[in-house]
Structures are given as C-alpha cells and as structure tokens.
Design a protein around this motif. Structure first.
Motif, short mmCIF file in Angstrom:
data_model
loop_
_atom_site.label_atom_id
_atom_site.label_comp_id
_atom_site.label_asym_id
_atom_site.label_seq_id
_atom_site.Cartn_x
_atom_site.Cartn_y
_atom_site.Cartn_z
N GLN A 73 35.68 40.83 29.52
CA GLN A 73 36.53 40.39 30.62
C GLN A 73 36.12 41.02 31.95
OE1 GLN A 73 40.58 41.29 29.50
NE2 GLN A 73 40.60 39.81 27.85
N ARG A 74 34.84 41.27 32.14
CA ARG A 74 34.41 41.98 33.34
C ARG A 74 34.68 41.18 34.60
NH1 ARG A 74 27.83 41.83 32.39
NH2 ARG A 74 27.55 39.56 32.52
N GLU A 75 34.51 39.85 34.58
CA GLU A 75 34.79 39.04 35.77
C GLU A 75 36.26 39.10 36.14
OE1 GLU A 75 31.12 37.44 33.83
OE2 GLU A 75 33.14 37.95 33.16
N ALA A 76 37.14 39.05 35.14
CA ALA A 76 38.57 39.15 35.42
C ALA A 76 38.96 40.55 35.86
CB ALA A 76 39.37 38.73 34.19
N MET A 77 38.34 41.57 35.27
CA MET A 77 38.66 42.94 35.64
C MET A 77 38.29 43.23 37.09
SD MET A 77 40.11 44.28 33.08
CE MET A 77 40.31 44.05 31.31
N MET A 78 37.24 42.61 37.60
CA MET A 78 36.84 42.86 38.98
C MET A 78 37.92 42.46 39.96
SD MET A 78 33.94 44.31 38.77
CE MET A 78 33.42 44.24 40.47
N ALA A 79 38.71 41.45 39.62
CA ALA A 79 39.76 40.98 40.52
C ALA A 79 41.13 41.53 40.17
CB ALA A 79 39.80 39.44 40.52
N LEU A 80 41.38 41.82 38.89
CA LEU A 80 42.72 42.17 38.44
C LEU A 80 42.91 43.66 38.19
CD1 LEU A 80 43.28 39.23 35.93
CD2 LEU A 80 43.98 39.37 38.32
N ARG A 81 41.83 44.42 38.04
CA ARG A 81 41.94 45.86 37.79
C ARG A 81 41.33 46.61 38.98
NH1 ARG A 81 44.56 43.56 34.74
NH2 ARG A 81 44.72 43.74 32.48
N ILE A 82 41.90 46.40 40.13
CA ILE A 82 41.37 47.01 41.35
C ILE A 82 41.84 48.46 41.43
CG2 ILE A 82 41.15 44.87 42.63
CD1 ILE A 82 43.83 45.28 43.82
N ASP A 83 41.01 49.30 42.01
CA ASP A 83 41.26 50.74 42.09
C ASP A 83 42.06 51.05 43.35
OD1 ASP A 83 41.24 53.44 41.70
OD2 ASP A 83 39.17 53.73 42.38
N THR A 84 43.35 50.76 43.31
CA THR A 84 44.21 51.09 44.44
C THR A 84 44.57 52.57 44.41
OG1 THR A 84 46.17 50.44 43.16
CG2 THR A 84 45.14 48.76 44.57
N PHE A 85 44.83 53.12 45.56
CA PHE A 85 45.17 54.54 45.67
C PHE A 85 46.15 54.72 46.80
CE2 PHE A 85 41.49 53.66 48.24
CZ PHE A 85 41.70 54.36 49.42
N GLU A 86 46.72 55.91 46.89
CA GLU A 86 47.71 56.24 47.92
C GLU A 86 47.26 57.49 48.66
OE1 GLU A 86 52.55 56.90 48.40
OE2 GLU A 86 51.56 57.17 46.47
N GLY A 87 47.42 57.48 49.96
CA GLY A 87 47.06 58.64 50.74
C GLY A 87 45.70 58.47 51.39
N PHE A 88 44.94 59.58 51.43
CA PHE A 88 43.65 59.62 52.11
C PHE A 88 42.59 60.09 51.12
CE2 PHE A 88 40.48 62.27 54.31
CZ PHE A 88 39.87 61.30 55.08
N ARG A 89 41.42 59.48 51.22
CA ARG A 89 40.30 59.85 50.35
C ARG A 89 39.01 59.79 51.16
NH1 ARG A 89 39.81 56.45 44.94
NH2 ARG A 89 39.06 54.86 46.42
#
Length: 344
Positions: A73-89
C-alpha cells in the motif's frame, strides 16, 4: 483505410422547391456518419485500443517482479500516512564525503499526556538528536542518538542483486522498551520473499507472487513466543498505469483495503478502509498527493473527524520548508507546526 466512393459519377440531386429553407434536422440527417464500427458507440481509436488490450496474451514465463509485501500500500501510504507534527523542527545535514554525512535535529513540540476525560493535556518539551549517515549503493548505515539516551540504528546491506539484509534497532534506558528486528529479503524473477527475526521470540515471513501482469497475490505469517500469539495473513494487489487497488486480511480479523487513482503524473487520489475487531474500530480515510514544480502538498480526512495537511516547499537547492496542520474535531485538538531542513 476503407472503400473510396467517387461522387463524380453520382447523379446530382434535384433542386429544392421554391421557398424551401433547410432545417436543423435536415442538416443533421445529411451530415456524414461518424467513423464508428457498426454496433458500437466508440470511435475507431478507442476500439483499436480495447482490441489490443483484449488480444494481448499473458506471458506467464515473463511476469514482472512484484513490490515487497510490506510496500503493498505504498502509494496510498504516501497520501494517507503523512508525517504531521506540532511545534518547530529544524534539521541540518552536513556532508563530509560523497558517502558520509552528519546531521543535527532540534525540535520543540508538545507531548500529550494520558487523561481519563475527553480533554487533551499537553506539556511542552524539546529534543535534540545527533546522527550520522553512510549511504553507499550496496550498504546504508544510519544512526541517531538523542539527549535522553535513546539510540536508533538502521542497516541495509545488499550482498547481491537478489539478496538484501536489513537490521533495525532501538535502544532505550527504560527496561523492556528496546527493540530489534532482522529482515532477510530475496528478490526473484517474478516473486519476493522475506524472513523476519526479532526480540521477544518474534518469527515471521511473507511471500508475494505475480499472477498476471497487473495482479499479485501474497501471504504472511508471524509468531510471538513471548506473548504466545500467532497469525496468518493474505493480500492481493492490482495495479495499472491509472490505479492501484489492494486488499489484506488476517486471521486476527483485521481487514485493510486501499485504492489509489492516478489522475496524472503529479496528482493522485487515495482512500482506505480499516477494520480492527480487537479494538472495535472501523476507520475510512480519503486523501490526495499533489506534486508541483517546487513543492508537494498532501492531505487527508478520515471518519474520526481528523483533517491533516502537509506542505513541503523546496525553496532552494538543499533548503526545504515544511508546514504541518492537523485538526481533530471530535477531541477539539488543533496542531500546527513548521520546520526547516538545510543540507543535502
């Protein structure tokens, strides 16, 4: 191609009576018929393309090699399992040699604490990681160590074109939280297989085989001796130039379905469905992946009321800027983050 009819020898039609004016229906009836085969409503190009696809025979002795089982499911994961974060990096990567580089990562985020009520309790925290990367065509070594003593390492070694060995490890000062996993992958002409060994007496493996040019079927198994648990799973993947559909089911009762529609080379729409009877949870999500000239935009929405988006902007060679946002309507939780990455 076709028969050529000469109108020179045909008799001229009689002249219209005086005062006659042609109507739209008469003009339509006198127009030449469209170039469509008898009994079909499609043009010749579409019919020829369909006939070519139907007439193409499957060469079972020359099937393509499928994707790895873990990447179904790599094509679906690219759109649906995004690496969101909070704050500053902030990430800084410094190249020492063409294969070796050092990296520094600083993040200031909020950590969620467990609570009995529906309210979300957050505590601000910060983290620093120092890492080293060795990237070679036949070997990859990556390591990270944080200020609190956590160590993570990844190794990938390709002794041959068909064999690959991967090791992932994570060590912590807390007891029973350290993990390690060994993967041995073998790539055949039209199949892939993998064996897995991990801590806690974990044993697993999977196998995937191309059945046709577009269809591949696979199976997996695992055994966790520490918890006395085992399971068997089955999977199917059907992919073309325009779409990818996958389905997975396991003896634990978990059902996972995904579908990706490739609108163009830069735009993809994805959806998935997950049913977990152990957790009594059913979730469906819809997302998109949009590639622009200098940025990439991804987002999704799921049935739990969570809306997420991630923007990756390439400002200059080696300089990337990220914007992350996530809204949980049911928990009334809002996350926003921005980050900067410098270095190749």
């Amino acid at each position: 191609m076709g028969a050529v009819v000469s109108h020179a020898s045909a008799a001229a039609p009689p002249p219209p009576p005086p005062g006659y004016a042609p109507t739209f229906a008469d003009a339509a009836s006198s127009a030449p018929p469209p170039l469509t085969p008898p009994g079909t409503g499609k043009d010749a190009a579409a019919v020829a393309e369909e006939e070519e696809e139907e007439g193409e025979k499957v060469d079972y002795m020359n099937l393509p090699c499928p994707v790895p089982y873990e990447d179904l499911q790599r094509e679906a994961m690219m759109a649906l399992r995004i690496d969101t974060f909070e704050g500053f990096r902030f990430d800084f990567i410094k190249g020492i040699t063409p294969f070796f580089s050092l990296c520094h990562s600083v993040s200031m985020v909020s950590m969620e604490l467990p609570s009995q009520g529906a309210d979300v309790i957050k505590v601000p925290t910060s983290n620093y990681e120092f890492g080293a990367n060795y990237l070679h065509p036949k070997m990859v070594l990556m390591g990270r160590v944080s200020h609190d003593g956590r160590l993570s390492a990844r190794t990938k070694w390709d002794p041959s074109e068909n064999l690959c060995v991967k090791i992932n490890a994570q060590l912590t000062s807390e007891p029973h939280y350290s993990q390690g996993m060994l993967h041995c992958d073998y790539k055949g002409k039209d199949f892939r297989t993998q064996l897995q060994l991990g801590n806690g007496a974990y044993y697993g493996g999977n196998y995937i085989q191309s059945v046709t040019k577009n269809l591949s079927l696979g199976t997996e198994f695992f055994w966790i001796g520490q918890h006395r648990k085992s399971g068997v799973g089955f999977a199917a993947r059907y992919d073309t130039k325009k779409m990818v559909a996958t389905g997975q089911i396991a003896t634990t009762g978990v059902v996972s379905l995904s579908y990706v529609q490739k609108v163009s080379e830069k735009v993809s729409l994805a959806s998935d469905f997950m049913y977990n009877p152990m957790a009594k949870d059913v979730t469906a999500s819809f997302g998109y992946d949009y590639m622009l000239r200098q940025c990439r935009l991804r987002g999704k929405i799921d049935t739990n009321g969570v809306v997420s988006a991630l923007l990756e902007e390439h400002m200059a060679p080696g300089v990337n800027f990220n914007l992350s946002a996530e809204v949980d309507h049911w928990k009334k939780d809002y996350k926003f983050g921005f980050g900067m990455s410098i270095g190749e």
